[in-house]
Design a protein around this motif. Structure first.
Motif, PDB file in Angstrom:
ATOM      1  N   ALA A  66       2.308  35.123 -41.619  1.00  0.00           N
ATOM      2  CA  ALA A  66       2.745  36.378 -41.033  1.00  0.00           C
ATOM      3  C   ALA A  66       2.745  36.847 -39.700  1.00  0.00           C
ATOM      4  N   ALA A  67       2.064  36.770 -38.882  1.00  0.00           N
ATOM      5  CA  ALA A  67       1.814  36.412 -37.370  1.00  0.00           C
ATOM      6  C   ALA A  67       2.678  35.899 -36.862  1.00  0.00           C
ATOM      7  N   LYS A  68       3.213  34.861 -36.891  1.00  0.00           N
ATOM      8  CA  LYS A  68       4.235  33.655 -36.648  1.00  0.00           C
ATOM      9  C   LYS A  68       5.214  34.700 -36.699  1.00  0.00           C
ATOM     10  N   ILE A  69       5.578  34.726 -37.883  1.00  0.00           N
ATOM     11  CA  ILE A  69       7.181  35.002 -39.290  1.00  0.00           C
ATOM     12  C   ILE A  69       6.770  36.088 -37.836  1.00  0.00           C
ATOM     13  N   PHE A  70       6.575  37.559 -37.383  1.00  0.00           N
ATOM     14  CA  PHE A  70       6.341  38.410 -36.583  1.00  0.00           C
ATOM     15  C   PHE A  70       6.834  37.975 -35.319  1.00  0.00           C
ATOM     16  N   HIS A  71       6.232  36.862 -35.106  1.00  0.00           N
ATOM     17  CA  HIS A  71       6.771  36.804 -33.574  1.00  0.00           C
ATOM     18  C   HIS A  71       7.571  36.007 -33.326  1.00  0.00           C
ATOM     19  N   TRP A  72       8.343  35.302 -34.138  1.00  0.00           N
ATOM     20  CA  TRP A  72       9.994  34.193 -34.411  1.00  0.00           C
ATOM     21  C   TRP A  72      11.181  36.225 -34.331  1.00  0.00           C
ATOM     22  N   LEU A  73      10.853  36.697 -35.677  1.00  0.00           N
ATOM     23  CA  LEU A  73      12.057  37.054 -35.636  1.00  0.00           C
ATOM     24  C   LEU A  73      11.891  37.999 -34.403  1.00  0.00           C
ATOM     25  N   ASN A  74      10.709  38.515 -33.437  1.00  0.00           N
ATOM     26  CA  ASN A  74      10.333  39.646 -32.953  1.00  0.00           C
ATOM     27  C   ASN A  74      11.436  38.858 -31.517  1.00  0.00           C
ATOM     28  N   ILE A  75      11.259  37.653 -31.059  1.00  0.00           N
ATOM     29  CA  ILE A  75      11.717  36.846 -30.022  1.00  0.00           C
ATOM     30  C   ILE A  75      13.238  36.705 -30.618  1.00  0.00           C
ATOM     31  N   ILE A  76      13.745  36.662 -31.565  1.00  0.00           N
ATOM     32  CA  ILE A  76      15.444  37.000 -32.115  1.00  0.00           C
ATOM     33  C   ILE A  76      15.604  37.400 -31.911  1.00  0.00           C
ATOM     34  N   SER A  77      14.893  39.199 -31.971  1.00  0.00           N
ATOM     35  CA  SER A  77      16.163  40.078 -32.514  1.00  0.00           C
ATOM     36  C   SER A  77      16.208  40.551 -31.174  1.00  0.00           C
ATOM     37  N   LEU A  78      14.801  40.732 -29.943  1.00  0.00           N
ATOM     38  CA  LEU A  78      15.030  41.368 -29.096  1.00  0.00           C
ATOM     39  C   LEU A  78      15.556  40.614 -27.903  1.00  0.00           C
ATOM     40  N   LEU A  79      15.910  38.770 -28.005  1.00  0.00           N
ATOM     41  CA  LEU A  79      17.045  38.104 -26.701  1.00  0.00           C
ATOM     42  C   LEU A  79      18.641  39.207 -27.841  1.00  0.00           C
ATOM     43  N   LEU A  80      18.980  39.302 -28.708  1.00  0.00           N
ATOM     44  CA  LEU A  80      19.865  39.787 -29.574  1.00  0.00           C
ATOM     45  C   LEU A  80      20.174  41.157 -29.153  1.00  0.00           C
ATOM     46  N   MET A  81      18.675  42.573 -28.850  1.00  0.00           N
ATOM     47  CA  MET A  81      19.154  43.550 -28.326  1.00  0.00           C
ATOM     48  C   MET A  81      19.207  43.012 -26.379  1.00  0.00           C
ATOM     49  N   ILE A  82      18.500  42.606 -25.893  1.00  0.00           N
ATOM     50  CA  ILE A  82      19.119  42.108 -24.642  1.00  0.00           C
ATOM     51  C   ILE A  82      20.206  41.867 -24.167  1.00  0.00           C
ATOM     52  N   THR A  83      20.713  40.894 -24.593  1.00  0.00           N
ATOM     53  CA  THR A  83      22.172  39.997 -24.550  1.00  0.00           C
ATOM     54  C   THR A  83      23.402  41.346 -25.016  1.00  0.00           C
ATOM     55  N   SER A  84      23.057  41.899 -25.709  1.00  0.00           N
ATOM     56  CA  SER A  84      24.211  43.387 -26.436  1.00  0.00           C
ATOM     57  C   SER A  84      24.318  43.882 -25.642  1.00  0.00           C
ATOM     58  N   GLY A  85      22.289  44.382 -25.156  1.00  0.00           N
ATOM     59  CA  GLY A  85      22.304  45.473 -24.596  1.00  0.00           C
ATOM     60  C   GLY A  85      23.095  45.502 -22.871  1.00  0.00           C
ATOM     61  N   LEU A  86      23.203  44.576 -22.696  1.00  0.00           N
ATOM     62  CA  LEU A  86      23.688  44.315 -21.416  1.00  0.00           C
ATOM     63  C   LEU A  86      25.092  44.496 -20.844  1.00  0.00           C
ATOM     64  N   GLN A  87      25.574  43.853 -22.419  1.00  0.00           N
ATOM     65  CA  GLN A  87      26.619  43.567 -22.284  1.00  0.00           C
ATOM     66  C   GLN A  87      28.061  45.604 -22.361  1.00  0.00           C
ATOM     67  N   ILE A  88      26.394  45.974 -23.029  1.00  0.00           N
ATOM     68  CA  ILE A  88      26.972  47.678 -23.339  1.00  0.00           C
ATOM     69  C   ILE A  88      26.823  47.850 -21.937  1.00  0.00           C
ATOM     70  N   TYR A  89      25.497  47.426 -21.047  1.00  0.00           N
ATOM     71  CA  TYR A  89      25.769  48.059 -19.898  1.00  0.00           C
ATOM     72  C   TYR A  89      26.533  48.285 -18.825  1.00  0.00           C
ATOM     73  N   ASN A  90      27.215  46.667 -19.208  1.00  0.00           N
ATOM     74  CA  ASN A  90      28.231  46.039 -18.288  1.00  0.00           C
ATOM     75  C   ASN A  90      29.310  47.561 -18.211  1.00  0.00           C
ATOM     76  N   ALA A  91      29.635  47.863 -19.073  1.00  0.00           N
ATOM     77  CA  ALA A  91      30.560  48.840 -19.163  1.00  0.00           C
ATOM     78  C   ALA A  91      30.683  49.925 -18.329  1.00  0.00           C
ATOM     79  N   ASN A  92      29.442  50.243 -18.208  1.00  0.00           N
ATOM     80  CA  ASN A  92      29.179  51.352 -17.068  1.00  0.00           C
ATOM     81  C   ASN A  92      28.087  51.116 -16.169  1.00  0.00           C
TER      82      ASN A  92
END
Lengths: 234, 210
Positions: free
Chosen positions: B29-55
Motif C-alpha cells: 500500500a505504501a509503495k502504491i501511494f508513493h508511486w501514485l503520488n510521484i506520478i500525480s505530482l509530476l502531472l500537477m506541476i508540469t500542467s500547473g506551470l503551463q497555466i502559470y505561463n499564461a500570466n
C-alpha cells in the motif's frame, strides 16, 4: 514470498506507464483533448452540484476596487457601435421576442455589484459593474418552459453560450457601467456580460443578441470550440 | 502468514546465507501511494506551470515563463485539462493514504515524534540524527501537499470557497502560496532522496519502489 508475483507485475506496469509517459511526448496534444473530454463531464457535474442559482456571492467594499488590475483581452477588433441605433435582440424559444433600444434597457431596474473578475489566465481583479440583471431581460422575453441555455452574440463576432441557471443568477448583469462610470468601449460598451460565477471568457463584450434555446449547438463558444471547458464556473 | 512471520523467515534465510539481515520492507500500500503520488505530482506541476505561463504569478504578462520542457498540455486549455484531471488522482491518493495510516494505526509511529526532536538535541550518534531529520522531512511534506489542495480549491472555486481566498488576504497572495508549493515539493524531493540514501542506502530507496 507469496507477494513476489504481484510485485513483479506492479514493476512491469509501472515500467510501462513511465515508458508511455516518455514516448507520449509527441502524442500529448492528442491526449490532452482526450483528458479534457474524459474529465470535463466529471468536473462539470461537481461544479453544477456546488452551484446554487439563488445564492449571492459575497461582494467587496468599493474601497477594494482594483482599477488597474482589469486587463483588456480583445480577440479580434474593437467594434464601433452607434448608441442611438443600437438594438439588443432577444429571441429563440421565447413567447415575446424583443428588440430593445438602450433607452428602453435603461428603464429596467439598475443594479451594481463589486465582485472579483477571474480570468482563465490566472489573474483576477475586483471590479464594480453596474447594469441590468439578465434575469429581468429573460423574464421580459417569456422563455418557453424547456429553455435551458442562452447564446450571446457580440458585435465583433465573438459568441458564447451559458447554462440558463447561471445566466439568470441575480449577479449576472448586462453591464453598462464600470467602477461607477460609463462602460469604456474597450471593456465592451454599450453592453457586456459581468458575473462573479463564471470565468472571464464567458463574459462577452459588445453583446448584440441573446438567443434562448433548449439545447446546445455544436459550436458552444469561441474559446470552447478551440478546447476550453464550457461550464467555466467559479 | 503475517508480515512479521515473513520478515522472520527472510531474516533467518539471510543469516544462513551470511548476508546482512536488515532488508528494508515496505507495505504494498505504501509503495502504491508513493508511486501514485510521484506520478500525480509530476502531472500537477508540469500542467500547473503551463497555466502559470499564461500570466506568470510574478510580473504578469512581462514575467519570465518556464521553458516548454517543463510544461504539459501544449497550451492553456490543455494545461487546465491535465491539471483538473490529475487533481482527482492527487487528492484522492492523499485521502486514501490518510485513511490507510489511520486504519492501520501507522500514524502513531510513522511520523516525526518527540523522540526524534530529543535525539537531535542530545545524541551525537550521526545515524540517529539522520534518521530524525528524515522523519521530519517526510512528515513536513504532508501539510505542504494539503496546502496545495487547499489553495487550489480557493483558486478553482473562488465564488464558492471565497473564505479560502479571504484567509490569504488577496488573490495574488493566494496565487503565490499555491505556486510556492511547487519549489517546496521539488526541494523536498531532493532532500528526501538524499536523506533516504544516508539513512538506509540504495536498498531502502529501492524498497520504496519495487
Amino acid at each position: 514470498m507469496h507477494q513476489l508475483p504481484s510485485r513483479r507485475r506492479f514493476l512491469e506496469l509501472s515500467g510501462f506507464s513511465s515508458l508511455s509517459l516518455l514516448l507520449g511526448g509527441c502524442a500529448l496534444s492528442l491526449v490532452e483533448g482526450v483528458v479534457g473530454k474524459t474529465f470535463e463531464p466529471l468536473n462539470q457535474s461537481v461544479e453544477t452540484l456546488l452551484f446554487n442559482p439563488q445564492k449571492l456571492i459575497p461582494e467587496f467594499p468599493e474601497s477594494e476596487i482594483e482599477p488597474e488590475a482589469l486587463i483588456v483581452n480583445t480577440y479580434r477588433f474593437t467594434p464601433v457601435i452607434d448608441p442611438l441605433t443600437f438594438r439588443l435582440i432577444i429571441d429563440g424559444e421565447v413567447d415575446n421576442p424583443l428588440s430593445l433600444s438602450l433607452a428602453e434597457i435603461q428603464q429596467l431596474p439598475h443594479h451594481t455589484m463589486t465582485i472579483r473578475h477571474v480570468c482563465v489566465e490566472g489573474w483576477a481583479a475586483i471590479v464594480q459593474w453596474g447594469g441590468v440583471r439578465m434575469r429581468d431581460l429573460v423574464s421580459l422575453a417569456q422563455p418557453k418552459s424547456d429553455v435551458r441555455y442562452a447564446y450571446f452574440e457580440s458585435a465583433d463576432g465573438y459568441y458564447e453560450s451559458w447554462d440558463l441557471a447561471s445566466a439568470v443568477h441575480p449577479q449576472t448583469l448586462l453591464a453598462n457601467q464600470k467602477n461607477g462610470e460609463a462602460l469604456p468601449i474597450e471593456n465592451g460598451a454599450p453592453l457586456r456580460l459581468a458575473s462573479p460565477i463564471k470565468l472571464g471568457y464567458k463574459q462577452s463584450k459588445w453583446v448584440t443578441r441573446i438567443t434562448l434555446v433548449n439545447q446546445l449547438r455544436r459550436s458552444q463558444g469561441y474559446w470552447e470550440d478551440q478546447g476550453y471547458e464550457w461550464y467555466a464556473g467559479l | 502468514m503475517t508480515d512479521n512471520d515473513l520478515g522472520q523467515r527472510r531474516l533467518s534465510e539471510a543469516q544462513r546465507q551470511g548476508r546482512s539481515p536488515l532488508i528494508p520492507q515496505q507495505s504494498i500500500a505504501a509503495k502504491i501511494f508513493h508511486w501514485l503520488n510521484i506520478i500525480s505530482l509530476l502531472l500537477m506541476i508540469t500542467s500547473g506551470l503551463q497555466i502559470y505561463n499564461a500570466n506568470p504569478v510574478f510580473g504578469g504578462r512581462n514575467g519570465i515563463p518556464f521553458p516548454p520542457i517543463f510544461l504539459l498540455g501544449g497550451w492553456l486549455a490543455g494545461g487546465r485539462h491535465w491539471h483538473f484531471a490529475a487533481m482527482w488522482l492527487f487528492a484522492l491518493n492523499l485521502l486514501w493514504y490518510g485513511v490507510y495510516i489511520l486504519m492501520t494505526r501507522r500514524w502513531r509511529h510513522r511520523f516525526v515524534s518527540g523522540k526524534d526532536i530529543k535525539a537531535l538535541q542530545r545524541t551525537q550518534n550521526q545515524k540517529r540524527r539522520n534518521y530524525a531529520w528524515h522523519r521530519i522531512t517526510y512528515t513536513a511534506i504532508i501539510p505542504i501537499l494539503l496546502l496545495a489542495i487547499f489553495t487550489g480549491m480557493g483558486m478553482y472555486k473562488p465564488a464558492q470557497f471565497h473564505s479560502i481566498v479571504d484567509c490569504f488576504g488577496s488573490w495574488q497572495a493566494l496565487r503565490i502560496v499555491h505556486f510556492a508549493t511547487v519549489p517546496l515539493v521539488v526541494i523536498y524531493a531532493a532532500i528526501h532522496s538524499w536523506l533516504s540514501l544516508k539513512v538506509g542506502g540504495s536498498r531502502l530507496v529501492e524498497s520504496m519502489f519495487w
